[in-house]
Design an enzyme around this catalytic site. Sequence first.
Site, PDB file in Angstrom:
ATOM      1  N   THR A  36       0.844  -1.189   0.000  1.00 14.40           N
ATOM      2  CA  THR A  36       0.000   0.000   0.000  1.00 14.40           C
ATOM      3  C   THR A  36       0.885   1.246   0.000  1.00 14.40           C
ATOM      4  O   THR A  36       2.036   1.191   0.443  1.00 14.40           O
ATOM      5  CB  THR A  36      -0.940   0.019   1.234  1.00 14.40           C
ATOM      6  N   VAL A  38       1.018   4.083   1.792  1.00 14.71           N
ATOM      7  CA  VAL A  38       1.530   4.559   3.080  1.00 14.71           C
ATOM      8  C   VAL A  38       2.562   3.583   3.629  1.00 14.71           C
ATOM      9  O   VAL A  38       3.626   3.985   4.113  1.00 14.71           O
ATOM     10  CB  VAL A  38       0.385   4.793   4.089  1.00 14.71           C
ATOM     11  N   CYS A  39       2.283   2.276   3.534  1.00 16.19           N
ATOM     12  CA  CYS A  39       3.228   1.270   4.035  1.00 16.19           C
ATOM     13  C   CYS A  39       4.547   1.322   3.269  1.00 16.19           C
ATOM     14  O   CYS A  39       5.626   1.253   3.861  1.00 16.19           O
ATOM     15  CB  CYS A  39       2.625  -0.129   3.959  1.00 16.19           C
ATOM     16  N   THR A  40       4.481   1.454   1.958  1.00  9.42           N
ATOM     17  CA  THR A  40       5.694   1.538   1.150  1.00  9.42           C
ATOM     18  C   THR A  40       6.490   2.781   1.528  1.00  9.42           C
ATOM     19  O   THR A  40       7.719   2.732   1.623  1.00  9.42           O
ATOM     20  CB  THR A  40       5.337   1.542  -0.350  1.00  9.42           C
ATOM     21  N   LEU A  43       8.369   2.117   4.728  1.00  9.55           N
ATOM     22  CA  LEU A  43       9.535   1.244   4.545  1.00  9.55           C
ATOM     23  C   LEU A  43      10.778   2.036   4.154  1.00  9.55           C
ATOM     24  O   LEU A  43      11.900   1.625   4.466  1.00  9.55           O
ATOM     25  CB  LEU A  43       9.231   0.164   3.512  1.00  9.55           C
TER      26      LEU A  43
END
Length: 153
Positions: A36, A38-40, A43
Site C-alpha cells: 500500500t 503509506v506502508c511503502t 519502509l
Amino acid sequence: MAEPSLRDLHGTPWPWPPVASGERAAWLVFLPGAFTPVCTGELAWLGPLAVELAAEDVGLRVVSCDAAPVLREVADRTGLPAECVLLSDYWPHGAAAARFGLLDETTGRPRRVSVLVDESGTELVRVRPGEPGGPRTAQAHRRAAEGALGRRR
C-alpha cells in the site's frame, strides 16, 4: 488466543517474542499491507532506522499478514537492509497483531501501530500515526524507544 507463529521472508520460523539474542528490545512495526502507498512510504525510513537502532541493541521487525513470498518481493524491490526484518503473521492469521489488540477483524489486517517489546514480550510503548490513515515517523520511534529504554553510550 493462538500463539503467534511468525516466519521471515525466507519462510524461516521466528520465536515469540521476536527479540533476538543480545537485543534488549524490539519494535514490532505492524503494516496493514506491504504494497500500500503509506506502508511503502514507511519502509523508506524503516530500513535506515533499523540500522540505527541495531547499534543501540534494539531490533526492528516489520510484521504483516502478507505471506512470506510477498514480503520477499517487498524486500527485493525496496532494498531493505538485513537489520530490518520482515515477518509474516500469515498463519494463524494475524495472531501477533491480535495479541496486542491490533487485528482489524473486518479487514483481516493489522492496524498501523508499532509496539516496542522487551525480551519477555512485555509491551513497553506504542507509536501510532499522527493522523488517522497517515504514516508513523522515525522520530516518534526514536523518542519512544529513548523514553522507554534510555540511551546507551
